[in-house]
Write a protein that holds these residues in place. Structure first.
Motif, PDB file in Angstrom:
ATOM      1  N   LEU A  17       0.860  -1.146  -0.006  1.00 39.99           N
ATOM      2  CA  LEU A  17       0.001   0.126   0.124  1.00 39.99           C
ATOM      3  C   LEU A  17       0.997   1.230   0.027  1.00 39.99           C
ATOM      4  O   LEU A  17       1.475   1.343   0.904  1.00 39.99           O
ATOM      5  CB  LEU A  17      -0.861  -0.019   1.409  1.00 39.99           C
ATOM      6  N   PHE A  18       1.076   1.784  -1.159  1.00 38.26           N
ATOM      7  CA  PHE A  18       2.141   2.988  -1.300  1.00 38.26           C
ATOM      8  C   PHE A  18       1.185   4.227  -0.500  1.00 38.26           C
ATOM      9  O   PHE A  18       0.122   4.470  -0.509  1.00 38.26           O
ATOM     10  CB  PHE A  18       1.977   3.306  -2.860  1.00 38.26           C
ATOM     11  N   PRO A  19       2.340   5.221  -0.319  1.00 42.51           N
ATOM     12  CA  PRO A  19       1.911   6.555   0.210  1.00 42.51           C
ATOM     13  C   PRO A  19       1.267   7.316  -0.834  1.00 42.51           C
ATOM     14  O   PRO A  19       1.231   6.957  -1.873  1.00 42.51           O
ATOM     15  CB  PRO A  19       3.169   7.290   0.628  1.00 42.51           C
ATOM     16  N   PRO A  20       0.340   8.404  -0.184  1.00 38.98           N
ATOM     17  CA  PRO A  20      -0.552   8.845  -1.411  1.00 38.98           C
ATOM     18  C   PRO A  20       0.415   9.943  -2.549  1.00 38.98           C
ATOM     19  O   PRO A  20      -0.127  10.300  -3.605  1.00 38.98           O
ATOM     20  CB  PRO A  20      -1.235  10.041  -0.617  1.00 38.98           C
ATOM     21  N   THR A  21       1.754   9.782  -2.336  1.00 38.27           N
ATOM     22  CA  THR A  21       2.632  10.539  -3.454  1.00 38.27           C
ATOM     23  C   THR A  21       2.753   9.432  -4.608  1.00 38.27           C
ATOM     24  O   THR A  21       3.161  10.075  -5.614  1.00 38.27           O
ATOM     25  CB  THR A  21       3.636  10.833  -2.907  1.00 38.27           C
ATOM     26  N   VAL A  22       2.091   8.341  -4.467  1.00 36.02           N
ATOM     27  CA  VAL A  22       2.243   7.398  -5.873  1.00 36.02           C
ATOM     28  C   VAL A  22       0.588   7.449  -6.446  1.00 36.02           C
ATOM     29  O   VAL A  22      -0.257   6.981  -5.683  1.00 36.02           O
ATOM     30  CB  VAL A  22       2.876   6.140  -5.236  1.00 36.02           C
ATOM     31  N   ASP A  23       0.982   7.598  -7.611  1.00 37.03           N
ATOM     32  CA  ASP A  23      -0.338   7.384  -8.635  1.00 37.03           C
ATOM     33  C   ASP A  23      -0.176   6.022  -9.280  1.00 37.03           C
ATOM     34  O   ASP A  23       1.007   5.692  -9.543  1.00 37.03           O
ATOM     35  CB  ASP A  23      -0.589   8.539  -9.284  1.00 37.03           C
ATOM     36  N   GLU A  24      -1.194   5.666  -9.926  1.00 41.69           N
ATOM     37  CA  GLU A  24      -1.047   4.531 -10.771  1.00 41.69           C
ATOM     38  C   GLU A  24      -0.252   4.562 -11.952  1.00 41.69           C
ATOM     39  O   GLU A  24       0.355   3.648 -12.352  1.00 41.69           O
ATOM     40  CB  GLU A  24      -2.476   3.891 -11.014  1.00 41.69           C
ATOM     41  N   SER A  25      -0.146   5.819 -12.427  1.00 45.67           N
ATOM     42  CA  SER A  25       0.670   6.350 -13.614  1.00 45.67           C
ATOM     43  C   SER A  25       2.125   5.967 -13.187  1.00 45.67           C
ATOM     44  O   SER A  25       2.824   5.873 -14.229  1.00 45.67           O
ATOM     45  CB  SER A  25       0.360   7.492 -14.281  1.00 45.67           C
ATOM     46  N   ASP A  26       2.652   6.123 -12.053  1.00 41.15           N
ATOM     47  CA  ASP A  26       3.835   6.091 -11.672  1.00 41.15           C
ATOM     48  C   ASP A  26       4.468   4.689 -11.642  1.00 41.15           C
ATOM     49  O   ASP A  26       5.618   4.332 -11.626  1.00 41.15           O
ATOM     50  CB  ASP A  26       4.084   6.521 -10.142  1.00 41.15           C
ATOM     51  N   LEU A  27       3.576   3.515 -11.577  1.00 43.84           N
ATOM     52  CA  LEU A  27       3.794   2.118 -11.495  1.00 43.84           C
ATOM     53  C   LEU A  27       4.426   1.622 -12.990  1.00 43.84           C
ATOM     54  O   LEU A  27       4.139   2.152 -14.003  1.00 43.84           O
ATOM     55  CB  LEU A  27       2.436   1.195 -11.280  1.00 43.84           C
ATOM     56  N   ALA A  28       5.467   0.871 -12.746  1.00 51.29           N
ATOM     57  CA  ALA A  28       6.298   0.040 -13.894  1.00 51.29           C
ATOM     58  C   ALA A  28       5.620  -1.181 -14.281  1.00 51.29           C
ATOM     59  O   ALA A  28       6.406  -1.591 -15.191  1.00 51.29           O
ATOM     60  CB  ALA A  28       7.591   0.039 -13.743  1.00 51.29           C
ATOM     61  N   VAL A  29       4.796  -1.646 -13.614  1.00 52.15           N
ATOM     62  CA  VAL A  29       4.318  -2.995 -13.931  1.00 52.15           C
ATOM     63  C   VAL A  29       2.711  -2.794 -13.921  1.00 52.15           C
ATOM     64  O   VAL A  29       2.176  -1.785 -13.511  1.00 52.15           O
ATOM     65  CB  VAL A  29       4.467  -3.874 -12.724  1.00 52.15           C
ATOM     66  N   ASP A  30       2.208  -3.941 -14.454  1.00 54.54           N
ATOM     67  CA  ASP A  30       0.721  -3.979 -14.526  1.00 54.54           C
ATOM     68  C   ASP A  30       0.143  -5.481 -14.240  1.00 54.54           C
ATOM     69  O   ASP A  30       0.826  -6.330 -14.050  1.00 54.54           O
ATOM     70  CB  ASP A  30       0.031  -3.849 -15.779  1.00 54.54           C
ATOM     71  N   VAL A  31      -1.251  -5.445 -13.892  1.00 53.89           N
ATOM     72  CA  VAL A  31      -1.781  -6.710 -13.429  1.00 53.89           C
ATOM     73  C   VAL A  31      -1.363  -7.932 -14.597  1.00 53.89           C
ATOM     74  O   VAL A  31      -1.478  -7.551 -15.853  1.00 53.89           O
ATOM     75  CB  VAL A  31      -3.251  -6.540 -13.513  1.00 53.89           C
ATOM     76  N   GLY A  32      -1.064  -8.969 -14.102  1.00 57.30           N
ATOM     77  CA  GLY A  32      -0.802 -10.197 -15.073  1.00 57.30           C
ATOM     78  C   GLY A  32       0.864 -10.253 -15.106  1.00 57.30           C
ATOM     79  O   GLY A  32       1.285 -11.285 -15.486  1.00 57.30           O
ATOM     80  N   GLU A  33       1.480  -9.399 -14.985  1.00 54.21           N
ATOM     81  CA  GLU A  33       3.120  -9.341 -14.934  1.00 54.21           C
ATOM     82  C   GLU A  33       3.719 -10.110 -13.773  1.00 54.21           C
ATOM     83  O   GLU A  33       3.145 -10.130 -12.834  1.00 54.21           O
ATOM     84  CB  GLU A  33       3.573  -7.960 -15.102  1.00 54.21           C
ATOM     85  N   ARG A  34       4.901 -10.770 -14.130  1.00 54.96           N
ATOM     86  CA  ARG A  34       5.649 -11.433 -13.214  1.00 54.96           C
ATOM     87  C   ARG A  34       6.704 -10.579 -12.641  1.00 54.96           C
ATOM     88  O   ARG A  34       7.196  -9.925 -13.240  1.00 54.96           O
ATOM     89  CB  ARG A  34       6.153 -12.785 -13.954  1.00 54.96           C
ATOM     90  N   VAL A  35       6.821 -10.931 -11.542  1.00 56.22           N
ATOM     91  CA  VAL A  35       7.929 -10.041 -10.770  1.00 56.22           C
ATOM     92  C   VAL A  35       8.612 -10.785  -9.727  1.00 56.22           C
ATOM     93  O   VAL A  35       8.157 -11.794  -9.487  1.00 56.22           O
ATOM     94  CB  VAL A  35       7.242  -8.812  -9.868  1.00 56.22           C
ATOM     95  N   ALA A  36       9.867 -10.319  -9.328  1.00 59.65           N
ATOM     96  CA  ALA A  36      10.744 -11.105  -8.453  1.00 59.65           C
ATOM     97  C   ALA A  36      11.195 -10.277  -7.378  1.00 59.65           C
ATOM     98  O   ALA A  36      11.332  -9.061  -7.547  1.00 59.65           O
ATOM     99  CB  ALA A  36      12.032 -11.551  -9.306  1.00 59.65           C
TER     100      ALA A  36
END
Length: 220
Positions: A183-202
């Motif tokens: 749960l990010f602080p309010p300073t983070v918006d969805e447009s700031d994210l470098a990943v999307d639903v369905g992507e695999r992460v490590a």
């Protein structure tokens, strides 16, 4: 290979039973041995090297949740049985609170899992770009939430209130489960994210928010 705490406690029974089971059945012995080896594999804890910058994923798996909650963004990573289940800090900071929240044990990929047993690790994000008056305020905290699943009945934090953590540092693991949210602080918006639903992460390596975004995290 490193293993998360408790690995041998779960694996020792089937491994110890394997030679005795051989007296009765080769198949039973093979099953016991395979179960013990699979348990150790489940608890594996490989080293990870965070990239030079960026907010990193807290868990291995697939991004399964991405939604706005009021003025915040929640990102959830679903961990399958073959994923590493050691959880890492997405940002550097100080642990403000570790809170256990009782709940159910619905499958972690279902919507009902939001009411499952949880462990919240709340971090005061170290961010020199935030106005001084806002530093340490509750709204400037990031929360890493361990969520139990249908088979996840053991959540093990490695940190407690007052501890400092580095980006990518181990903060706990879930035995036989399941989902980890940020749960990010309010300073983070969805447009700031470098990943999307369905992507695999490590965990500790995949970047969720790029350095230099308007989110303003200190990520170096």
């Amino acid at each position: 290979m490193n293993f998360a705490p408790g690995a041998w406690r779960y694996a020792i029974v089937p491994l110890a039973a394997a030679p005795f089971a051989l007296l009765y059945s080769v198949g039973a012995s093979a099953v016991a041995l395979a179960l013990g080896v699979a348990t150790l594999a489940f608890f594996r804890d490989p080293e990870r090297t965070p990239p030079p910058t960026g907010v990193v994923s807290p868990a291995d798996g697939k991004v399964s949740v991405l939604r706005e909650e009021g003025d915040r963004v929640r990102l959830g990573v679903f961990m399958n049985v073959h994923n590493v289940h050691v959880v890492r800090a997405p940002v550097a900071g100080a642990v403000r609170e570790v809170e256990h929240a009782p709940g159910g044990y619905k499958p972690a990929f279902s919507k009902e899992s939001d009411r499952n047993e949880k462990l919240h690790v709340r971090l005061d994000v170290e961010d020199p770009n935030l106005p001084a008056a806002d530093e340490g305020a509750a709204d400037d905290r990031a929360t890493v939430t361990f969520i139990a699943g249908a088979f996840a009945r053991r959540i093990h934090p490695y940190v407690e209130a007052g501890d400092g953590v580095e980006r990518g540092e181990r903060v706990g693991h879930i035995a036989f489960g399941s989902r980890v949210d940020v749960l990010f602080p309010p300073t983070v918006d969805e447009s700031d994210l470098a990943v999307d639903v369905g992507e695999r992460v490590a965990a500790g390596e995949s970047v969720l928010v790029e350095a230099g975004s308007r989110a303003g995290f200190r990520t170096e």
